[in-house]
Design a protein around this motif. Structure first.
Motif, short mmCIF file in Angstrom:
data_model
loop_
_atom_site.label_atom_id
_atom_site.label_comp_id
_atom_site.label_asym_id
_atom_site.label_seq_id
_atom_site.Cartn_x
_atom_site.Cartn_y
_atom_site.Cartn_z
N ASP A 23 0.83 -1.20 0.00
CA ASP A 23 0.00 0.00 0.00
C ASP A 23 0.86 1.26 0.00
N ALA A 24 1.93 1.25 0.77
CA ALA A 24 2.85 2.40 0.79
C ALA A 24 3.51 2.58 -0.58
N LYS A 25 3.92 1.47 -1.20
CA LYS A 25 4.55 1.55 -2.53
C LYS A 25 3.55 2.02 -3.57
N TYR A 26 2.28 1.56 -3.46
CA TYR A 26 1.23 2.05 -4.35
C TYR A 26 1.10 3.57 -4.22
N LYS A 27 1.02 4.05 -2.99
CA LYS A 27 0.85 5.50 -2.77
C LYS A 27 2.06 6.28 -3.28
N CYS A 81 11.43 -1.51 -8.23
CA CYS A 81 10.54 -2.66 -8.06
C CYS A 81 11.03 -3.87 -8.83
N THR A 82 10.80 -5.02 -8.24
CA THR A 82 11.10 -6.29 -8.90
C THR A 82 9.84 -6.74 -9.66
N PRO A 83 9.96 -7.70 -10.55
CA PRO A 83 8.77 -8.22 -11.22
C PRO A 83 7.70 -8.70 -10.23
N ASP A 84 8.12 -9.36 -9.15
CA ASP A 84 7.14 -9.81 -8.16
C ASP A 84 6.46 -8.65 -7.45
#
Length: 97
Positions: A23-27, A81-84
């Motif tokens: 969620d933090a990475k999304y934001k 970011c990694t693919p996962d």
């Protein structure tokens, strides 16, 4: 067999997603465009917007993120970011909240 593979992939992605704050990475990396659908970006948490994209397969979606599409630059705004992690972010945005 295909259903089992999808289930395993989803579980692995879900487990991996919990090793970082999705969620933090999304934001931080996705919300700027996906929260409002800027430049045709599918809106986050709108299952209908994501359904046809998910139908292309997760690998195709990750490839699109890595290469960029339309106004979205390569790797979106998540160069580390990694693919996962991309998979976890896509799954996060594709679910209704």
């Amino acid at each position: 067999m295909k259903k089992a593979l999808v289930l395993v992939t989803t579980l692995v992605t879900a487990v991996y997603a919990h090793s970082f704050d999705v969620d933090a990475k999304y934001k931080q990396s996705c919300a700027a465009c996906h929260s409002s659908g800027v430049a045709g970006a599918p809106k986050a948490f709108d299952e209908a917007a994501w359904k046809p994209r998910l139908a292309t397969g997760m690998d195709a979606l990750v490839e699109t993120v890595v290469k960029g599409k339309g106004a979205m630059p390569p790797k979106g705004l998540c160069n580390d970011c990694t693919p996962d992690q991309y998979k976890a972010l896509i799954n996060h945005m594709a679910k209704a909240q």
